[in-house]
Structure formats: C-alpha cells, structure tokens
Design a protein around this motif. Structure first.
Motif, mmCIF file in Angstrom:
data_model
loop_
_atom_site.group_PDB
_atom_site.id
_atom_site.type_symbol
_atom_site.label_atom_id
_atom_site.label_comp_id
_atom_site.label_asym_id
_atom_site.label_seq_id
_atom_site.Cartn_x
_atom_site.Cartn_y
_atom_site.Cartn_z
ATOM 1 N N ILE A 59 -12.518 12.787 -51.271
ATOM 2 C CA ILE A 59 -11.959 13.615 -52.340
ATOM 3 C C ILE A 59 -12.662 13.314 -53.663
ATOM 4 N N SER A 60 -12.920 12.050 -53.932
ATOM 5 C CA SER A 60 -13.508 11.632 -55.204
ATOM 6 C C SER A 60 -14.936 12.130 -55.372
ATOM 7 N N MET A 61 -15.721 12.080 -54.311
ATOM 8 C CA MET A 61 -17.111 12.513 -54.437
ATOM 9 C C MET A 61 -17.208 14.027 -54.644
ATOM 10 N N PHE A 62 -16.316 14.794 -54.008
ATOM 11 C CA PHE A 62 -16.282 16.232 -54.297
ATOM 12 C C PHE A 62 -15.766 16.490 -55.706
ATOM 13 N N GLY A 110 -20.208 -2.611 -58.666
ATOM 14 C CA GLY A 110 -19.441 -3.450 -59.564
ATOM 15 C C GLY A 110 -20.110 -3.630 -60.907
ATOM 16 N N MET A 111 -21.420 -3.853 -60.918
ATOM 17 C CA MET A 111 -22.137 -4.008 -62.182
ATOM 18 C C MET A 111 -22.105 -2.723 -62.991
ATOM 19 N N LEU A 112 -22.261 -1.581 -62.309
ATOM 20 C CA LEU A 112 -22.188 -0.294 -63.006
ATOM 21 C C LEU A 112 -20.809 -0.074 -63.612
ATOM 22 N N ALA A 113 -19.771 -0.360 -62.844
ATOM 23 C CA ALA A 113 -18.414 -0.157 -63.347
ATOM 24 C C ALA A 113 -18.152 -1.020 -64.574
ATOM 25 N N LYS A 144 -13.790 6.161 -55.607
ATOM 26 C CA LYS A 144 -12.779 6.752 -56.481
ATOM 27 C C LYS A 144 -12.922 6.213 -57.904
ATOM 28 N N LEU A 145 -13.103 4.916 -58.044
ATOM 29 C CA LEU A 145 -13.257 4.326 -59.372
ATOM 30 C C LEU A 145 -14.453 4.920 -60.101
ATOM 31 N N LEU A 146 -15.597 5.023 -59.429
ATOM 32 C CA LEU A 146 -16.799 5.545 -60.072
ATOM 33 C C LEU A 146 -16.603 6.993 -60.521
#
Length: 413
Positions: free
Chosen positions: A359-362, A102-105, A403-405
């Motif tokens: 899916i997001s990490m790939f 959350g802090m990174l986002a 997914k957000l990251l």
C-alpha cells in the motif's frame, strides 16, 4: 522523443538538478505528448496532520527496529520477532538494505528528532565496521546476532550501498563532515556495482555468467543518481549516463511486457539489447519475473525522482501504474495484492492483501496521478488513510520500513 531526452540531460547538467530544472523538464514534456504541467498530488490531510501521523509512527518504528549495539547502531530486521527473509542467514541481525533505509530515515527526520544525528553517526560507525570482502566503501550485506558478518554475507547488495551513499551525501548537505565518506562509497559503487552497460548490478559478486547481464528493478534509483551527479567530483556525466540507461531499459521492458499496466519484473535479464523478465528461480524464487517483493519499490524510486525533477519519463511510467492499480482495485487499497504478473493478473498464491509495504509504495507513486484529477486525489487519500491505519504490529521489518519511507516523503510535501 530521443531529442527531448538528450536536451533534458544537457539541461540537467547545466542546472545541477535544482527545482528550477524541473520546470524546464515539464516544458519539454509538453512536446513529448506528456502532461504540460507536472502535477504533484499530496494527501488532502493537512501537513500538520500528516506530520503528526509520521511522528507517531516514527516513534513506534524506532522503538521496534532501531537499536544501539555491536559497536554502533543498526536496524534490527527481526526486532518485531518476525524472521528476516531474502535468503539471509539464520539468526540475522540486519542487512545492508535495512542499514541504508535507516540512515536515510534519520537524515530526513533530522528536523523532527534531536537524536537523529548521533544515531546517524552510530550507524555510520557500524557501516565502517562491516566492509564488504571486496574492499572498503561497500557494506557486507548480512550480519548475524553475534555482531559478525554471516558466512555468505560478505558480498554486497547494491541497493543498500546506493541508499547509504545517498544518506551520506544528504548528511553532508545538512550537517557537513561527511563528504569523504560519501565520495568513497560513490567511487566504490561505480567500481564494483555498475555493469559495463551502465546499469546497476545485483552486487559486487554478480560479474559472471547470466548475472552480468541482469539487474533488479528496485536498484534503479534515479533520484539517488541525480544527487550523486550534483555532488563534488568528476563523475557527474557518468551518473547521468547510469540514470538514463536505467530509464531506457526499464522503460523498454515495461512497454514491451506490460503495456497496459506499466509494471516491471523483480529481475531483468538480457540487457542491454534484449531486456526481458527473468525466468522463474533466476535468483530468489518462482516470481523473479513478476511484479513482486523487489519490484514493489519501483514506484517509490520513480516518485522520489519525479518530485524533484518532474522528469517526463518518471511521469509517464507512474501515470500508467497509477491508472492501472486504481482501476484494478476499484479504488480500494485493501484489495492491493502482494504479487502481480506483468499483465496485471494475480498468481494463485499471490492474493495476500492489505500489506503495509505494498500500500505504501503505491501511495508514494500516486503523487504523479494518472491524468484524472478527481479520481487521482480520491485514490491518494484512500492510500494515505489505509497506510496510516495499519498498526505496526501487523507488519514486519520490510513492510513497516517501506511505510515509514513513504510517510516521510508524503508528510513533507
């Protein structure tokens, strides 16, 4: 090859990880038999289109997961009504891993959300309210809905602290005023979450028996370590040693146990001399030695580093993973499974497909390609399209946050 890594480390310290340093690394890669130019693949969709998709999902994600209360702000891991997994307590409110995300986002979305800084400050307040039992600078890993630390949640999880430290340093560079907090967290990580072998420990508790020679693949964060090395202080060489040690042991375990796939296990034991996949039930379950719900973040961590440094080690590892998963799925992201053995086969109950986090990490790791430009671009576009199309209601905290990251990084390329 060892000479190239040594020269790269020296040049890294000299140029302090600026973009120009990546060009030096790319030149060194040519001598290592790796791509002469470090390509970075982005989705074909225009940046305006990517940012628009990100903005929509950001608003959805914030409304479901980012909450104010308990004296600050936090990521509610059960905000969507789904239970929180990962051995957390009944009635979990949040975990330090989620707090780091959350802090990174927030710091990365600062240019797109006017409330980013005040919310970041509230998250910092919450972090300060929940120090680990071992002392300040690290976060107790698990809080419950009464705003207190869970009885078994007062120790730490290293990944959360390392992401919090990164967020604080990025906030210092963006806004100023966070240098002391960032330095305190970095010092605490070095003192209580790094093994005697310069690898990331599982947490401040993992200093005995088999856990002292273990590490988690998703805790290897080379980009974070590069940022820490460039921060003010006297620890630059130590962070570079930690970064190099991680590239060494996780590279060895991938080469020895996953030559055709590039995969790594959730947990590794036997470090540093005999790194190998952890046995079943080592810490979390039967798949502790598989590429599963911890290791799926490995491409994202490598990609974050590769995008800045063009380190040939990140390129080589990502290219092997990308070539394998594209072939394994026939170019269809919907066929990505939720767990793999290191040889790429799927365990009987691991065929849960279409999950947003996987899916997001790939997708994040696809930026390095595999050496086949046309196929790599098609694969990136397929991953981006599939990722964006998954409604937030179909995921849980973990998948939606990964997914957000990934979307943040891919939207800003």
């Amino acid at each position: 090859m060892a000479r190239i890594w040594s020269e790269w480390k020296s040049s890294l310290i000299a140029c302090s990880m600026v973009i120009a340093c990546g060009l030096t690394v790319a030149a060194s890669a040519q001598g290592a038999g790796l791509p002469a130019e470090a390509s970075v693949i982005s989705p074909t969709a225009s940046q305006d289109q990517r940012r628009a998709a990100l903005d929509r999902f950001w608003q959805d994600w914030k409304s479901v997961y980012l909450k104010e209360g308990c004296g600050g702000a936090y990521v509610d891991t059960a905000g969507d009504g789904n239970p929180t997994y990962g051995d957390s307590a009944s009635g979990t409110l949040t975990v330090s891993e989620a707090h780091g995300y959350g802090m990174l986002a927030l710091v990365k979305m600062a240019e797109r959300d006017p409330r980013a800084k005040p919310l970041f400050d509230e998250m910092l307040t919450y972090f300060r309210l929940h120090p680990a039992a071992s002392g300040p600078g690290l976060m107790a890993w698990n809080q419950t809905r009464d705003c207190t630390d869970a009885p078994e949640g007062k120790s730490t999880a290293s990944d959360g602290d390392i992401d919090i430290a990164l967020a604080l340093q990025l906030a210092e560079e963006k806004w100023g005023g966070y240098a002391e907090d960032a330095a305190e967290v970095r010092a605490a990580i070095l003192a209580r979450e790094i093994t005697r072998h310069d690898l990331v420990n599982l947490g401040d508790w993992a200093t005995y028996e088999v856990y002292d020679i273990a590490s988690r693949s998703s805790d290897f964060m080379p980009y974070n370590f590069s940022v820490f090395a460039d921060a003010p202080g006297r620890d630059a060489s130590r962070w570079i040693e930690i970064r190099d040690a991680g590239y060494e042991v996780w590279g060895r375990i991938s080469a020895h146990y996953a030559k055709d796939t590039g995969l790594v296990p959730d947990f590794m034991v036997g470090m540093p001399d005999d790194p190998r996949p952890a046995p079943p039930e080592f810490l979390e379950g039967a798949y502790d030695g598989y590429y599963s719900w911890n290791a799926l973040r490995y491409p994202y961590r490598l990609a974050a580093d590769y995008r800045i440094s063009h380190d040939p080690r990140a390129a080589e590892r990502l290219m092997r993973i990308n070539a394998w998963i594209r072939t394994e799925t026939g170019g269809d992201p919907a066929r990505i499974a939720s767990t793999y053995r290191l040889d790429g086969s799927i365990p009987r109950d691991g065929r849960w497909t279409g999950e947003a986090g996987w899916i997001s990490m790939f997708a994040a790791g696809a930026i390095a390609g595999s050496g086949d430009p046309a196929a790599d671009q098609a694969w990136m576009d397929a991953l981006w399209t599939a990722m964006v199309a998954i409604p937030i209601e179909e995921g849980d905290y973990f998948g939606n946050t990964l997914k957000l990251l990934a979307m943040i990084d891919l939207a800003e390329m």
